[in-house]
Design a protein around this motif. Sequence first.
Motif, PDB file in Angstrom:
ATOM      1  N   SER A 141       0.839  -1.209   0.000  1.00  0.00           N
ATOM      2  CA  SER A 141       0.000   0.000   0.000  1.00  0.00           C
ATOM      3  C   SER A 141       0.868   1.253   0.000  1.00  0.00           C
ATOM      4  CB  SER A 141      -0.922   0.013   1.221  1.00  0.00           C
ATOM      5  OG  SER A 141      -0.174  -0.040   2.424  1.00  0.00           O
ATOM      6  N   ALA A 142       2.134   1.100   0.393  1.00  0.00           N
ATOM      7  CA  ALA A 142       3.050   2.238   0.414  1.00  0.00           C
ATOM      8  C   ALA A 142       3.589   2.554  -0.979  1.00  0.00           C
ATOM      9  CB  ALA A 142       4.221   1.958   1.358  1.00  0.00           C
ATOM     10  N   LEU A 143       3.366   1.664  -1.946  1.00  0.00           N
ATOM     11  CA  LEU A 143       3.874   1.869  -3.288  1.00  0.00           C
ATOM     12  C   LEU A 143       2.956   2.778  -4.096  1.00  0.00           C
ATOM     13  CD1 LEU A 143       4.998  -1.748  -4.288  1.00  0.00           C
ATOM     14  CD2 LEU A 143       6.334   0.039  -3.159  1.00  0.00           C
ATOM     15  N   THR A 144       3.549   3.554  -4.966  1.00  0.00           N
ATOM     16  CA  THR A 144       2.775   4.377  -5.886  1.00  0.00           C
ATOM     17  C   THR A 144       2.221   3.479  -6.994  1.00  0.00           C
ATOM     18  OG1 THR A 144       4.637   4.838  -7.351  1.00  0.00           O
ATOM     19  CG2 THR A 144       4.339   6.311  -5.453  1.00  0.00           C
ATOM     20  N   PRO A 145       1.220   3.930  -7.746  1.00  0.00           N
ATOM     21  CA  PRO A 145       0.699   3.126  -8.858  1.00  0.00           C
ATOM     22  C   PRO A 145       1.801   2.703  -9.835  1.00  0.00           C
ATOM     23  CG  PRO A 145      -0.811   4.906  -8.378  1.00  0.00           C
ATOM     24  CD  PRO A 145       0.409   5.149  -7.544  1.00  0.00           C
TER      25      PRO A 145
END
Length: 219
Positions: free
Chosen positions: A156-160
């Motif tokens: 969830s911490a990753l960008t798209p």
Amino acid sequence: MSAPIRVLICDDQALIRTGFATIIDAQPDMEVVGECGDGRTGVEMARRLRPDLVVMDVRMPVLDGIKATAQLAGAGVEDPVKVLVITTFNLDEYVYEALRAGASGFLLKDAPPPQLLHGIRTVATGSALLAPEVTRQLVGKYAARIRPVDEPAADSALTPRELEVLRLIADGQSNSEIAATLVISQETVKTYVSRILTKLDLRDRVQAVVYAYRRGLAT
């Protein structure tokens, strides 16, 4: 000159050990610091000798290579030792388990000497040795079995865009292939990969592939 790469060879076949040792010791940037024929002895010797890398067979007596790898390079191990798994093609499931146990890569036992030496140098410098086509064949084959996990998601911490890069890594694409797919530079891909590994607290691309399949982020 930098210090030579110190290698421990762990294989239950004496001829294999001798062959590997002969090839490795002939290199000016490598030296064999020990040999053993079972996983338990391998763990003991690695902890005592602190080699830069262990060349580890999978199927061995007393303690197999997967369990030995987990004890040397698995999650929670203090001061882990890099492990390069050597196996035969029909042991691909064991190889996957070894990668989950903490191995930084693997080679086939019938790989030519230059490939073995390249593998040792690659893993010793902190990179993962997992060819894209092998990623697709090995990890993809066991995707359905390895997905279920109970641990909380960190992605969830990753960008798209980072998620997109992670999925392409799991699909077995190299940096150059990812760059072509996303129409960006290889340097930009390297930056994304570095961010992904940092955010997910992963050691290398091998762990990123395993993570993606366990989270159901790849098919």
